[in-house]
Scaffold this active site. Structure first.
Site, PDB file in Angstrom:
ATOM      1  N   CYS A  32      41.102  40.519  43.969  1.00  0.00           N
ATOM      2  CA  CYS A  32      39.731  40.529  43.446  1.00  0.00           C
ATOM      3  C   CYS A  32      38.798  39.731  44.356  1.00  0.00           C
ATOM      4  O   CYS A  32      38.723  38.503  44.259  1.00  0.00           O
ATOM      5  CB  CYS A  32      39.714  39.956  42.028  1.00  0.00           C
ATOM      6  N   CYS A  67      36.135  37.736  42.560  1.00  0.00           N
ATOM      7  CA  CYS A  67      36.604  36.493  41.920  1.00  0.00           C
ATOM      8  C   CYS A  67      36.853  35.408  42.968  1.00  0.00           C
ATOM      9  O   CYS A  67      36.541  34.240  42.750  1.00  0.00           O
ATOM     10  CB  CYS A  67      37.924  36.717  41.175  1.00  0.00           C
ATOM     11  N   ASP A  68      37.444  35.785  44.100  1.00  0.00           N
ATOM     12  CA  ASP A  68      37.975  34.781  45.020  1.00  0.00           C
ATOM     13  C   ASP A  68      37.289  34.721  46.386  1.00  0.00           C
ATOM     14  O   ASP A  68      37.600  33.844  47.190  1.00  0.00           O
ATOM     15  CB  ASP A  68      39.482  35.027  45.238  1.00  0.00           C
TER      16      ASP A  68
END
Ligand code: NAP
Length: 332
Positions: free
Chosen positions: A138, A141-142
């Site tokens: 992701c 997300c990261d």
């Protein structure tokens, strides 16, 4: 829910992506008072994307914002939306029974399955070892953790290209590693990828191993194998993003409904009807071809209309004499 441990509904919708929320909107407008259980990732996969440019009516909209609007829409139409996860579903008895993480036990005359799909992994031991320590599925997300660093993205579809482009906002260099010599992503996405000076593509290679350090656990690169001649190359990187597609989240019904290859729930052609009357499926859970937000929403609509028709045929569209009594629900 007013009564958390015991609840009977005419339509239970499991999943909160475009399919689930659209089903909720239609079922609510049909006065079926649906209950939607959101699952582990309220809003589904679109909540971990950024720009969405193919949702009709919005030239550009952020994935999380779009999903919030869908949730608000479903609630405004009268659907009950609950943050909980169905852990067990019994489709062999009527009414159907769903048990939730919270301890709630819900019985339903009809069930719409819209549990979507989840990211696939390469299934390498080294990938597992470094998940959360440099290996991710992701970018939204990261990606932030890779400011000024070099990253690898694995895959050749829309997800991989989107992730690669998004990561250029942070990383100094992004290398897309693909096992063939052409991408399956949309042309417009490919154009953007090839024009981006921060992105290199390594064609005809697959990842054999994620390389990294032990203490602390951290990624240092990936060992690549040529799909043409088997030769090995080590590519240095600080992070590896896996973007090789998705698998349907069909665990709840794996032993209860016929599944197609890959685990997709079978529906009758041109409908959302599954093999069990009163159980309907929509979205990525059943679709291995289109897998778009808009097609999922369309299938959610079909599922709600099919459920409405089925309930009407059963004489249950309105709570009538056939509706289970409190005692029946309690013993379900
Ligand atoms: P996908 O289209 O199935 O592509 C998966 C990619 O990963 C393929 O290029 C495949 O290679 C590669 N791959 C699969 N298994 C692999 C393995 N074990 N090792 C190395 N490579 C592997 O999946 P997706 O990109 O997640 O897209 C899924 C669906 O969502 C598609 O329909 C896509 O259009 C849609 N989507 C749309 C948007 C958008 O419209 N903006 C954004 C994201 C996703 P091969 O090409 O060799 O098979």
């Amino acid at each position: 829910m007013t009564e958390p441990n015991r609840h009977h509904v005419r339509v239970l919708i499991i999943g909160s992506g475009p399919a689930g929320y659209t089903a909720a909107i239609y079922a609510a407008r049909a006065m079926l008072q649906p209950l939607l259980i959101q699952g582990m990732q309220p809003g589904g996969q679109l909540t971990i994307t950024t720009d969405v440019e193919n949702w009709p009516g919005d030239t550009e909209v952020q994935g999380p914002a779009l999903m919030q609007r869908m949730e608000d829409h479903a609630r405004a139409m009268g659907a009950e939306v609950v943050t909980d996860t169905v852990t067990r579903l019994d489709l062999q008895r009527r009414p159907f029974v769903a048990e939730c993480d919270s301890g709630a036990r819900i019985t339903a005359d009809a069930v719409i399955l819209a549990t979507g799909a989840q990211a696939r992994w390469l299934e390498l031991p080294s990938e597992d070892k470094y998940k959360g320590f440099g290996v991710s599925a992701c970018a939204t997300c990261d990606g932030f953790f890779y400011r000024g660093k070099e990253v690898i993205v694995v895959g050749g579809g829309n997800t991989a290209v989107e992730e690669a482009l998004f990561l250029t906002n942070f990383a100094s260099k992004v290398t897309l590693v693909h096992r063939r010599d052409s991408l399956r992503a949309e042309r417009i996405m490919q154009d953007r990828l090839f024009k981006n000076p921060k992105i290199d593509v390594v064609w005809n290679h697959q990842v054999d191993e994620i390389l990294g350090t032990e203490g602390p656990l951290s990624v240092t690169g990936a060992r690549l194998r040529s799909t043409l001649d088997g030769s090995i190359t080590d590519l240095p990187a600080d992070g590896v993003f896996i973007a090789i597609g998705h698998s349907p989240s069909s665990e709840l019904v794996r032993d209860q409904l016929p599944l197609r290859r890959g685990g997709y729930v079978e529906v009758e052609k041109g409908s959302a009807r599954t093999a069990i009357p009163g159980v309907f499926a929509a979205g990525d859970l059943t679709d291995d071809v289109y897998r778009q937000a808009v097609t999922s929403a369309g299938m959610g609509c079909m599922a709600a209309l099919d459920a409405e028709q089925w309930l009407a045929e059963q004489g249950q569209a309105e709570a009538g004499p056939d509706a289970p009594t409190e005692a029946e629900i309690a013993s379900a």
